[in-house]
Design a protein around this motif. Structure first.
Motif, PDB file in Angstrom:
ATOM      1  N   GLY A   1     -10.601  27.263   0.383  1.00  0.00           N
ATOM      2  CA  GLY A   1     -11.268  28.633   0.715  1.00  0.00           C
ATOM      3  C   GLY A   1     -10.748  29.298   1.921  1.00  0.00           C
ATOM      4  N   TRP A   2     -11.735  30.079   2.122  1.00  0.00           N
ATOM      5  CA  TRP A   2     -11.209  30.766   3.645  1.00  0.00           C
ATOM      6  C   TRP A   2     -12.208  30.664   4.651  1.00  0.00           C
ATOM      7  CZ3 TRP A   2      -6.459  30.186   5.113  1.00  0.00           C
ATOM      8  CH2 TRP A   2      -6.018  31.099   6.484  1.00  0.00           C
ATOM      9  N   SER A   3     -12.425  31.826   5.508  1.00  0.00           N
ATOM     10  CA  SER A   3     -13.591  31.707   6.564  1.00  0.00           C
ATOM     11  C   SER A   3     -15.051  31.719   5.892  1.00  0.00           C
ATOM     12  CB  SER A   3     -13.458  33.101   7.409  1.00  0.00           C
ATOM     13  OG  SER A   3     -13.522  34.080   6.423  1.00  0.00           O
TER      14      SER A   3
ATOM     15  N   PHE B   1     -11.215  26.839  11.127  1.00  0.00           N
ATOM     16  CA  PHE B   1     -12.044  25.810  10.970  1.00  0.00           C
ATOM     17  C   PHE B   1     -12.744  25.049  12.105  1.00  0.00           C
ATOM     18  CE2 PHE B   1     -12.111  21.085  10.739  1.00  0.00           C
ATOM     19  CZ  PHE B   1     -13.379  20.707   9.757  1.00  0.00           C
ATOM     20  N   HIS B   2     -11.908  24.668  13.048  1.00  0.00           N
ATOM     21  CA  HIS B   2     -12.433  24.113  14.298  1.00  0.00           C
ATOM     22  C   HIS B   2     -13.368  24.979  14.998  1.00  0.00           C
ATOM     23  CE1 HIS B   2      -9.142  20.697  15.317  1.00  0.00           C
ATOM     24  NE2 HIS B   2      -9.811  20.491  13.979  1.00  0.00           N
ATOM     25  N   ASN B   3     -13.008  26.310  15.143  1.00  0.00           N
ATOM     26  CA  ASN B   3     -13.772  27.366  16.056  1.00  0.00           C
ATOM     27  C   ASN B   3     -15.351  27.490  15.127  1.00  0.00           C
ATOM     28  OD1 ASN B   3     -11.784  27.619  17.912  1.00  0.00           O
ATOM     29  ND2 ASN B   3     -10.910  29.528  16.957  1.00  0.00           N
ATOM     30  N   ALA B   4     -15.133  27.539  13.729  1.00  0.00           N
ATOM     31  CA  ALA B   4     -16.412  27.748  13.115  1.00  0.00           C
ATOM     32  C   ALA B   4     -17.392  26.616  13.203  1.00  0.00           C
ATOM     33  CB  ALA B   4     -16.103  27.792  11.549  1.00  0.00           C
TER      34      ALA B   4
ATOM     35  N   ASP C   1     -17.318  24.522  15.698  1.00  0.00           N
ATOM     36  CA  ASP C   1     -17.423  24.052  17.191  1.00  0.00           C
ATOM     37  C   ASP C   1     -16.537  22.805  17.500  1.00  0.00           C
ATOM     38  OD1 ASP C   1     -17.955  24.896  19.829  1.00  0.00           O
ATOM     39  OD2 ASP C   1     -20.084  23.580  19.758  1.00  0.00           O
ATOM     40  N   ILE C   2     -15.596  22.645  17.023  1.00  0.00           N
ATOM     41  CA  ILE C   2     -14.623  21.433  17.319  1.00  0.00           C
ATOM     42  C   ILE C   2     -13.585  21.863  18.137  1.00  0.00           C
ATOM     43  CG2 ILE C   2     -13.062  19.668  16.265  1.00  0.00           C
ATOM     44  CD1 ILE C   2     -14.690  20.266  13.578  1.00  0.00           C
ATOM     45  N   PRO C   3     -13.255  20.926  19.276  1.00  0.00           N
ATOM     46  CA  PRO C   3     -12.174  21.586  20.216  1.00  0.00           C
ATOM     47  C   PRO C   3     -10.982  21.440  19.489  1.00  0.00           C
ATOM     48  CG  PRO C   3     -13.620  19.601  21.296  1.00  0.00           C
ATOM     49  CD  PRO C   3     -13.885  19.832  19.741  1.00  0.00           C
ATOM     50  N   ASN C   4     -10.032  22.323  20.091  1.00  0.00           N
ATOM     51  CA  ASN C   4      -8.614  22.419  19.519  1.00  0.00           C
ATOM     52  C   ASN C   4      -7.761  21.611  20.485  1.00  0.00           C
ATOM     53  OD1 ASN C   4      -8.884  24.381  17.143  1.00  0.00           O
ATOM     54  ND2 ASN C   4      -9.629  25.744  18.743  1.00  0.00           N
ATOM     55  N   PHE C   5      -6.825  21.073  20.272  1.00  0.00           N
ATOM     56  CA  PHE C   5      -5.460  20.628  20.495  1.00  0.00           C
ATOM     57  C   PHE C   5      -6.055  19.609  21.542  1.00  0.00           C
ATOM     58  CE2 PHE C   5      -4.428  25.124  19.903  1.00  0.00           C
ATOM     59  CZ  PHE C   5      -3.525  24.801  18.660  1.00  0.00           C
TER      60      PHE C   5
END
Length: 240
Positions: free
Chosen positions: A40-42, A107-110, A112-116
């Motif tokens: 899927g997408w956003s 996906f991370h931002n949606a 609220d998961i930290p990136n990198f």
């Protein structure tokens, strides 16, 4: 023309490598659909994420492998054609990387998961930086008009070396990402080896096998494409 090429076993080995690479992409697709719910997408972030492992497997592993094997698999084509195909495949890979990274960051931002933050992402960043540097400097160095023949001869071994390093790192990054995702979604159930865990482990082993086969093909001296008489002259008659 006498060459040092020794192609005994090449066709069989290359065919096996293609089958293993194709199987790898198919199994990642099956895992994404059967166990992770499809794509899927956003509007559905978990399904948006699934584009990341699939596109990175197809792009940074399967297509990347074929781009670095192209001087072996299509050895009888003109050098200029091989350069263009090599660069063209890399350009497609860049597009796959961009879409895959947008998918995982969104996906991370949606959620609220930290990136990198993980080792997987750190190694992945290094891998992508090497790949992008190879792509840019390869375009500048080896495509028309390119640098002088002397400079190209000097730079070529480094280009080959870092290309292979990027591929090996892509395999390592893929395996670490596969394990990271399995640990997140399966948690303590991973140790009980449910069907998804078994499939993930099999995919990981196939990553390793594919990496070994590709590395062997591109480092085997007898499989190397040695210069042809026409390599130094383009269709226009200008020295290559």
């Amino acid at each position: 023309m006498e060459t040092q090429e020794d192609l005994r076993g090449f066709n069989v080995l290359f065919t096996v490598t293609q089958i293993v690479g194709g199987l790898l992409c198919v199994l990642v697709l099956i895992w994404s659909i059967v166990y992770r719910g499809g794509f899927g997408w956003s509007a559905n972030p978990p399904l948006q994420f699934n584009w990341h492992p699939l596109l990175m497997t197809i792009g940074m592993v399967y297509l990347f492998a074929n781009s670095i094997m192209i001087y072996r698999s299509l050895r009888n084509k003109r050098k200029k054609q091989l350069k263009l195909l090599h660069a063209g495949i890399h350009t497609v890979i860049v597009l796959f990387i961009l879409i895959a990274q947008i998918a995982v960051i969104s996906f991370h931002n949606a959620l609220d998961i930290p990136n990198f933050y993980s080792l997987h992402s750190w190694v992945g960043i290094i891998t992508m930086l090497i790949f992008f540097a190879q792509w840019i400097f390869g375009m500048i160095t080896f495509l028309y008009p390119g640098l002088s023949p002397q400079l190209r001869t000097t730079i070529l071994p480094l280009h080959v070396f870092f290309g292979l390093i990027a591929f090996v790192l892509a395999i390592a990054t893929s395996i670490s990402g596969l394990l990271e995702k399995a640990m997140f979604v399966l948690n303590i159930n991973y140790s009980k080896l449910p069907g998804e865990a078994v499939l993930v482990n099999i995919i990981g082993l196939i990553f390793v096998l594919f990496g070994i086969l590709v590395t062997y093909i591109v480092t085997h001296t007898g499989y190397k494409r040695y210069p042809r008489p026409e390599d130094n002259v383009l269709l226009t008659g200008i020295p290559d």
